[in-house]
Design an enzyme around this catalytic site. Structure first.
Site, PDB file in Angstrom:
ATOM      1  N   ASP A 156       6.893   0.929   2.102  1.00  0.00           N
ATOM      2  CA  ASP A 156       6.625  -0.051   1.034  1.00  0.00           C
ATOM      3  C   ASP A 156       7.543   0.262  -0.153  1.00  0.00           C
ATOM      4  OD1 ASP A 156       3.540  -1.171   1.707  1.00  0.00           O
ATOM      5  OD2 ASP A 156       3.917   0.865   2.352  1.00  0.00           O
TER       6      ASP A 156
ATOM      7  N   ASN B  59      -2.565   2.532   3.574  1.00  0.00           N
ATOM      8  CA  ASN B  59      -2.049   3.870   3.876  1.00  0.00           C
ATOM      9  C   ASN B  59      -2.901   4.969   3.231  1.00  0.00           C
ATOM     10  OD1 ASN B  59       0.145   3.113   5.485  1.00  0.00           O
ATOM     11  ND2 ASN B  59       1.378   2.645   3.680  1.00  0.00           N
TER      12      ASN B  59
ATOM     13  N   HIS C 157       9.738  -0.117   8.338  1.00  0.00           N
ATOM     14  CA  HIS C 157       9.063  -1.387   8.626  1.00  0.00           C
ATOM     15  C   HIS C 157       9.091  -2.383   7.455  1.00  0.00           C
ATOM     16  CE1 HIS C 157       7.075   0.593  12.084  1.00  0.00           C
ATOM     17  NE2 HIS C 157       6.748   1.577  11.274  1.00  0.00           N
ATOM     18  N   ASP C 158       8.556  -1.923   6.319  1.00  0.00           N
ATOM     19  CA  ASP C 158       8.260  -2.877   5.241  1.00  0.00           C
ATOM     20  C   ASP C 158       9.506  -3.500   4.622  1.00  0.00           C
ATOM     21  OD1 ASP C 158       5.591  -2.445   5.666  1.00  0.00           O
ATOM     22  OD2 ASP C 158       5.390  -0.928   4.097  1.00  0.00           O
TER      23      ASP C 158
ATOM     24  N   ASP D  61       0.841  -1.199   0.000  1.00  0.00           N
ATOM     25  CA  ASP D  61       0.000   0.000   0.000  1.00  0.00           C
ATOM     26  C   ASP D  61       0.879   1.253   0.000  1.00  0.00           C
ATOM     27  OD1 ASP D  61       0.992  -0.452   2.582  1.00  0.00           O
ATOM     28  OD2 ASP D  61      -0.805   0.314   3.598  1.00  0.00           O
TER      29      ASP D  61
ATOM     30  N   PHE E 191      -0.988  -1.243  12.496  1.00  0.00           N
ATOM     31  CA  PHE E 191      -1.865  -0.708  11.445  1.00  0.00           C
ATOM     32  C   PHE E 191      -2.332  -1.762  10.430  1.00  0.00           C
ATOM     33  CE2 PHE E 191      -2.412   1.259   7.237  1.00  0.00           C
ATOM     34  CZ  PHE E 191      -3.464   2.113   7.501  1.00  0.00           C
ATOM     35  N   ASN E 192      -1.385  -2.497   9.807  1.00  0.00           N
ATOM     36  CA  ASN E 192      -1.769  -3.407   8.708  1.00  0.00           C
ATOM     37  C   ASN E 192      -2.761  -4.471   9.172  1.00  0.00           C
ATOM     38  OD1 ASN E 192      -0.105  -2.107   6.913  1.00  0.00           O
ATOM     39  ND2 ASN E 192       1.604  -3.521   7.175  1.00  0.00           N
TER      40      ASN E 192
ATOM     41  N   THR F 272       3.108  -6.044   2.329  1.00  0.00           N
ATOM     42  CA  THR F 272       3.584  -4.976   3.220  1.00  0.00           C
ATOM     43  C   THR F 272       2.464  -3.985   3.525  1.00  0.00           C
ATOM     44  OG1 THR F 272       4.448  -3.802   1.288  1.00  0.00           O
ATOM     45  CG2 THR F 272       6.010  -5.181   2.517  1.00  0.00           C
TER      46      THR F 272
HETATM   47  C1  BDR Z   1       2.842  -0.334   8.575  1.00  0.00           C
HETATM   48  O1  BDR Z   1       1.809   0.629   8.405  1.00  0.00           O
HETATM   49  C2  BDR Z   1       2.052   1.421   7.269  1.00  0.00           C
HETATM   50  O2  BDR Z   1       1.806   2.779   7.524  1.00  0.00           O
HETATM   51  C3  BDR Z   1       3.480   1.144   6.848  1.00  0.00           C
HETATM   52  O3  BDR Z   1       3.594   1.230   5.441  1.00  0.00           O
HETATM   53  C4  BDR Z   1       3.757  -0.237   7.366  1.00  0.00           C
HETATM   54  O4  BDR Z   1       3.400  -1.214   6.419  1.00  0.00           O
HETATM   55  C5  BDR Z   1       3.519  -0.097   9.905  1.00  0.00           C
HETATM   56  O5  BDR Z   1       2.588  -0.225  10.939  1.00  0.00           O
HETATM   57 CA    CA Z   2       2.902  -0.647   4.098  1.00  0.00          CA
END
Ligand code: BDR
Ligand code: CA
Length: 324
Positions: free
Chosen positions: A31, A55, A253-254, A26, A180-181, A139
């Site tokens: 990402d 996102n 993160h990703d 996203d 979040f994801n 991701t």
């Molecule tokens: C995740 O949430 C998104 O905002 C980032 O791209 C990442 O995949 C982190 O919590």
């Molecule tokens: Ca992401």
């Protein structure tokens, strides 16, 4: 049987063929950096790219995916994901990634339009056509992968591994309990974690240690090519939000989900049984890991815990150097 770090390494030691992968995300600054890394590696062969709403809206993440692919010269099919999570309304993260979902440096327009089929259909087509099982690297929210598993259960055996960014055993980021994801589409996440497919989970436990500091942005920029300067710009934008929360750097993160495939030796982790909370009042979207092994259930995920930060930054520098 979970494919653990050690048997992933055995796999890479025993083959000279690039590993076929599907990128599903996203984008999103992190990402985008994950895709910069994936595209730079000879060990990986990207079969297709799919967008997911997370996102930002699906229209925006799809457009961003097309722009990143144009920047990186990634000539593979792109398909648009579902407009919303499987059974819920979308949640977006514009506070983190901006109005476009990828604010910051200017990017080229997409080279071509997304294909006419859905993300799950394109994934299914790539799985069917591939001679060997494929690794999926999600991701963003797991909506497309969940849809794929619901629609094409017979293709499960063609998925070698899922290396995903999502969740957190110790904590969340969007709520105290949920990352979040997973929060955006817990139903899809539950389908994925219960699928029996080997999973590597790059959750917040490790990704919040994958910090890239402002001095590293400069190191990346000094590589001196166009992709390097765009990545440095993305990091600056992404850091701006995290700095306001007290982070000393940008948690990329990703990119950890890709790192797990190419440099597992710079990561540590643990096989755990992980359940996704889909209903809780306070804990919806939590990834509950059976740390004390009280469930009696066998592990379903290799959960990453730590990363050699310096080696991770070196890997990103090496990745942008590729585009010179
Ligand atoms: C995740 O949430 C998104 O905002 C980032 O791209 C990442 O995949 C982190 O919590
Ligand atoms: Ca992401």
């Amino acid at each position: 049987m979970v494919e653990t770090r050690s048997n992933i390494q055995t796999f890479y030691a025993s083959t000279s063929q690039p590993l076929p992968i599907i990128l599903d995300g996203d984008p999103g600054h992190d990402d985008a950096i994950a895709w910069v890394l994936a595209r730079s590696r000879p060990e990986l062969r990207i079969l297709c790219v799919t967008s997911v709403c997370g996102n930002q809206t699906i229209e925006k993440t799809t457009y961003n995916a097309g722009r990143i692919m144009a920047l990186l010269g990634m000539d593979v099919p792109l398909a648009m994901g579902l407009p919303k999570p499987l059974f819920r309304d979308p949640i977006i993260a514009d506070t983190v990634h901006g109005k476009t979902g990828l604010d910051g440096p200017e990017l080229p327009e997409p080279m071509k339009s997304p294909v006419a089929c859905s993300a799950a259909e394109l994934m299914a087509q790539c799985l069917k056509e591939s001679d060997e099982p494929v690794v999926i690297v999600p991701t963003g929210p797991l909506t497309n992968v969940g849809a794929l598993l619901l629609l094409y259960p017979e293709l499960k055996s063609k998925i070698r591994h899922i290396s995903l960014m999502g969740g957190g055993i110790a904590r969340g980021n969007w709520t105290p309990a949920a990352e979040f994801n997973i929060l955006v589409d817990p139903d899809a996440a539950k389908i994925v974690f219960e699928s029996g497919i080997p999973i590597t989970m790059a959750g917040l436990d490790v990704t919040e240690r994958a910090l890239v500091y402002p001095e590293d942005f400069e190191r990346i920029r000094r590589v001196g090519n166009h992709v390097a300067s765009v990545v440095a710009g993305w990091l600056e934008f992404f850091y701006h939000f995290h700095q306001s929360l007290g982070y000393p750097g940008a948690p990329v993160h990703d990119a950890v989900a890709v790192t797990a495939l190419i440099r597992p030796e710079i990561l540590t982790g643990e096989d755990l049984y992980v359940q996704v909370e889909t209903k809780g009042v306070f804990c919806r979207g939590a990834t509950v890991g059976d740390l004390n092994k009280v469930s009696g259930k066998p592990p379903n995920a290799y959960c990453l815990k730590d990363i050699n930060r310096n080696a991770f930054v070196d890997l990103l520098v090496e990745a942008v150097t590729y585009y010179g």
